[in-house]
Write a protein that holds these residues in place. Structure first.
Motif, PDB file in Angstrom:
ATOM      1  N   PHE A 103       0.845  -1.188   0.000  1.00  0.00           N
ATOM      2  CA  PHE A 103       0.000   0.000   0.000  1.00  0.00           C
ATOM      3  C   PHE A 103       0.885   1.245   0.000  1.00  0.00           C
ATOM      4  O   PHE A 103       2.090   1.169   0.223  1.00  0.00           O
ATOM      5  CB  PHE A 103      -0.924   0.014   1.214  1.00  0.00           C
ATOM      6  N   ASP A 104       0.258   2.387  -0.276  1.00  0.00           N
ATOM      7  CA  ASP A 104       0.995   3.642  -0.187  1.00  0.00           C
ATOM      8  C   ASP A 104       0.584   4.373   1.085  1.00  0.00           C
ATOM      9  O   ASP A 104      -0.463   4.098   1.668  1.00  0.00           O
ATOM     10  CB  ASP A 104       0.741   4.512  -1.418  1.00  0.00           C
ATOM     11  N   LEU A 105       1.412   5.290   1.524  1.00  0.00           N
ATOM     12  CA  LEU A 105       1.176   5.983   2.787  1.00  0.00           C
ATOM     13  C   LEU A 105       0.034   6.983   2.671  1.00  0.00           C
ATOM     14  O   LEU A 105      -0.326   7.417   1.586  1.00  0.00           O
ATOM     15  CB  LEU A 105       2.444   6.705   3.239  1.00  0.00           C
ATOM     16  N   VAL A 106      -0.506   7.368   3.817  1.00  0.00           N
ATOM     17  CA  VAL A 106      -1.526   8.419   3.845  1.00  0.00           C
ATOM     18  C   VAL A 106      -0.906   9.761   4.190  1.00  0.00           C
ATOM     19  O   VAL A 106      -1.615  10.758   4.294  1.00  0.00           O
ATOM     20  CB  VAL A 106      -2.651   8.081   4.850  1.00  0.00           C
ATOM     21  N   SER A 107       0.399   9.780   4.380  1.00  0.00           N
ATOM     22  CA  SER A 107       1.137  11.030   4.534  1.00  0.00           C
ATOM     23  C   SER A 107       2.108  11.146   3.375  1.00  0.00           C
ATOM     24  O   SER A 107       2.666  10.143   2.921  1.00  0.00           O
ATOM     25  CB  SER A 107       1.892  11.069   5.861  1.00  0.00           C
ATOM     26  N   SER A 108       2.327  12.361   2.913  1.00  0.00           N
ATOM     27  CA  SER A 108       3.137  12.569   1.722  1.00  0.00           C
ATOM     28  C   SER A 108       4.616  12.366   2.015  1.00  0.00           C
ATOM     29  O   SER A 108       5.057  12.288   3.163  1.00  0.00           O
ATOM     30  CB  SER A 108       2.917  13.982   1.182  1.00  0.00           C
ATOM     31  N   TYR A 109       5.405  12.303   0.929  1.00  0.00           N
ATOM     32  CA  TYR A 109       6.860  12.189   1.053  1.00  0.00           C
ATOM     33  C   TYR A 109       7.400  13.357   1.863  1.00  0.00           C
ATOM     34  O   TYR A 109       8.293  13.197   2.705  1.00  0.00           O
ATOM     35  CB  TYR A 109       7.483  12.179  -0.342  1.00  0.00           C
ATOM     36  N   TYR A 110       6.837  14.506   1.648  1.00  0.00           N
ATOM     37  CA  TYR A 110       7.282  15.731   2.321  1.00  0.00           C
ATOM     38  C   TYR A 110       7.141  15.620   3.832  1.00  0.00           C
ATOM     39  O   TYR A 110       7.961  16.155   4.581  1.00  0.00           O
ATOM     40  CB  TYR A 110       6.473  16.901   1.790  1.00  0.00           C
ATOM     41  N   THR A 111       6.094  14.957   4.292  1.00  0.00           N
ATOM     42  CA  THR A 111       5.832  14.871   5.730  1.00  0.00           C
ATOM     43  C   THR A 111       6.191  13.519   6.327  1.00  0.00           C
ATOM     44  O   THR A 111       6.058  13.329   7.536  1.00  0.00           O
ATOM     45  CB  THR A 111       4.348  15.161   6.022  1.00  0.00           C
ATOM     46  N   SER A 112       6.636  12.557   5.514  1.00  0.00           N
ATOM     47  CA  SER A 112       6.927  11.215   6.007  1.00  0.00           C
ATOM     48  C   SER A 112       8.409  10.923   6.149  1.00  0.00           C
ATOM     49  O   SER A 112       8.785   9.993   6.866  1.00  0.00           O
ATOM     50  CB  SER A 112       6.314  10.156   5.074  1.00  0.00           C
ATOM     51  N   PHE A 113       9.251  11.676   5.459  1.00  0.00           N
ATOM     52  CA  PHE A 113      10.686  11.439   5.510  1.00  0.00           C
ATOM     53  C   PHE A 113      11.364  12.542   6.316  1.00  0.00           C
ATOM     54  O   PHE A 113      10.811  13.621   6.509  1.00  0.00           O
ATOM     55  CB  PHE A 113      11.265  11.358   4.094  1.00  0.00           C
ATOM     56  N   TYR A 114      12.562  12.239   6.772  1.00  0.00           N
ATOM     57  CA  TYR A 114      13.303  13.193   7.587  1.00  0.00           C
ATOM     58  C   TYR A 114      13.694  14.426   6.769  1.00  0.00           C
ATOM     59  O   TYR A 114      13.933  14.347   5.564  1.00  0.00           O
ATOM     60  CB  TYR A 114      14.575  12.549   8.144  1.00  0.00           C
ATOM     61  N   THR A 115      13.805  15.547   7.465  1.00  0.00           N
ATOM     62  CA  THR A 115      14.242  16.781   6.813  1.00  0.00           C
ATOM     63  C   THR A 115      15.613  16.608   6.185  1.00  0.00           C
ATOM     64  O   THR A 115      15.870  17.082   5.071  1.00  0.00           O
ATOM     65  CB  THR A 115      14.271  17.936   7.826  1.00  0.00           C
ATOM     66  N   PHE A 116      16.514  15.898   6.876  1.00  0.00           N
ATOM     67  CA  PHE A 116      17.857  15.726   6.325  1.00  0.00           C
ATOM     68  C   PHE A 116      17.853  14.835   5.101  1.00  0.00           C
ATOM     69  O   PHE A 116      18.754  14.908   4.270  1.00  0.00           O
ATOM     70  CB  PHE A 116      18.840  15.206   7.390  1.00  0.00           C
ATOM     71  N   ASP A 117      16.843  13.974   4.945  1.00  0.00           N
ATOM     72  CA  ASP A 117      16.691  13.211   3.705  1.00  0.00           C
ATOM     73  C   ASP A 117      16.185  14.105   2.583  1.00  0.00           C
ATOM     74  O   ASP A 117      16.607  13.988   1.427  1.00  0.00           O
ATOM     75  CB  ASP A 117      15.724  12.045   3.906  1.00  0.00           C
TER      76      ASP A 117
END
Length: 418
Positions: free
Chosen positions: A51-65
């Motif tokens: 499945f895909d997440l219900v939160s976007s890449y922007y809000t699901s990954f670390y800022t440093f990523d």
């Protein structure tokens, strides 16, 4: 007994930024975590990372990523998200003790931590990051969604339940959802040909300055007008006119709002709980792929995108096509002994009941000193500053445990984005 400055219980998404800061500060840290104890590991074992997440890449990954590798905002798959976690696990794996904490004895200036293997640690500070437990989340790893021609009843709604529903509709199953009202949010919004995820809109920013306007806008056709305008109690006929106008405006300005065409999803707001600068009391929010947006995003290579984990997740469409039935939870009687539900003089026999409950931290047993004796610590949401610092414990911190007890959930607003 091993001594350490900081003992971290559990290794997961919320611990990596803390570990980076501790390393930069030169603080000694010991990590105790079960290697395969996370929900993500369980989903991998059960083949559930589809499945895909219900939160976007922007809000699901670390800022440093994001700083190192960011091209566009989108909704990543569960596999992408877990691969990111594994990447950081490999970075710290030599420092992780594969064990389970069974007891934390909290003293005045330190804690004694016991593990299943019998090892003990004396730590000045203990940080617990063991996620939370919830019945519907457990169903994600244990329920067989390949069943066919059976009746499945959900007594809960939310993103986890919505994910299960998205898989069950393909098996000609009868799906009945018992709910008290919820707010679906379109996962992708188009401004012309430019897509934006709903995470970027941050409509909550206007809540502080315009609390009542926010309460009305976030859920058009949900908040009664006399709750928005203080001391305004019109006669019933006028209220019917207001609701009719709200319906029209809602269809024009917020057609994706599930409450417009499906009135029985509306939750009544108690008279003694007027809207506050948050989502009104008790609303459960889910994010979904409208079928037209789904086709627009994935139709060019649909089979491959489905294999990646982009499943059709359109609950309003499922309801309108008769694939999912909505029933009032408050008006439905569930008899688990006879495996039936009764609502509106109809008795439905079911094969499976998927139950939900309030999420609670998956904490090990913790004792604290009181009047010279050791007593068990009981988690209470309101007794934790920012959900992180427990009032009753010393030098113990909880990460990722901003959830509510049953009493707190009844007394204050709650919005679930699982």
């Amino acid at each position: 007994m091993t001594e350490t400055d900081v003992l971290l219980v559990g290794f997961g998404f919320s611990t990596t930024p803390l570990l980076r800061e501790l390393d930069l500060s030169g603080v000694e840290c010991t990590i105790v975590s079960e290697k395969d104890g996370s929900i993500w590991a369980a989903l991998t074992r059960s083949g559930g990372l589809d499945f895909d997440l219900v939160s976007s890449y922007y809000t699901s990954f670390y800022t440093f990523d994001l700083v190192e590798d960011f091209s566009e905002d989108r909704y990543p798959t569960a596999r992408e998200f877990y691969d990111m976690q594994l990447r950081y696990f490999r970075t710290y794996q030599d420092r992780i003790i594969d064990d389970r904490v069974t007891l934390i004895e909290n003293k005045r200036d330190h804690s004694i931590v016991h593990t299943r293997s019998g090892e003990r640690f004396k730590a000045r500070h203990v940080v617990i990051s063991t996620a939370y437990r919830r019945l519907v989340v457990e169903s994600l790893t244990t329920f067989d969604t390949s069943i066919r021609n059976q009746t499945v009843v959900f007594d809960t709604i939310g993103d986890s339940a919505n994910l299960l529903i998205s898989k069950l509709v393909t098996g000609d199953n009868r799906i009945v959802v018992l709910q008290n009202g919820f707010l679906p949010l379109d996962k992708m919004i188009y401004l012309g040909d430019t897509p934006s995820t709903v995470d970027q809109l941050e409509a909550h920013q206007m809540a502080r300055s315009f609390p009542r306007l926010y309460a009305a806008v976030i859920n058009f056709n949900f908040v009664p007008m006399y709750k928005v305008v203080p001391n305004f109690k019109p006669i019933a006929a006028f209220m019917a006119l207001v609701r009719a106008v709200q319906n029209v405006l809602g269809r024009v300005f917020t057609p994706e709002n599930f409450h417009v065409p499906f009135g029985d999803t509306r939750r009544v707001i108690a008279a003694d709980r007027p809207p506050k600068p948050v989502v009104p009391n008790g609303i459960i929010a889910i994010k979904y792929w409208p079928i037209d947006t789904y086709a627009r995003q994935f139709s060019a290579d649909l089979p491959e995108r489905i294999r990646e984990g982009f499943l059709l997740n359109d609950l309003p469409f499922f309801v309108s096509e008769g694939l999912v039935e909505l029933r009032s939870k408050a008006a439905t009687k569930v008899d688990e002994a006879s495996r039936t539900i009764e609502c509106d003089w109809e008795v439905v026999h079911y094969d499976h009941l998927i139950k939900g409950d309030l999420e609670m931290p998956r904490l090990p047993r913790i004792t604290r000193e009181q009047d010279g004796h050791a007593v068990d610590y009981e988690y209470v949401y309101r007794e934790n500053y920012l959900g992180v610092i427990p009032r009753a414990l010393r030098n113990v911190y909880l990460l990722g445990s901003r959830v509510r007890s049953r009493a707190a959930s009844r007394a204050s607003p709650r919005c679930s984005h699982c």
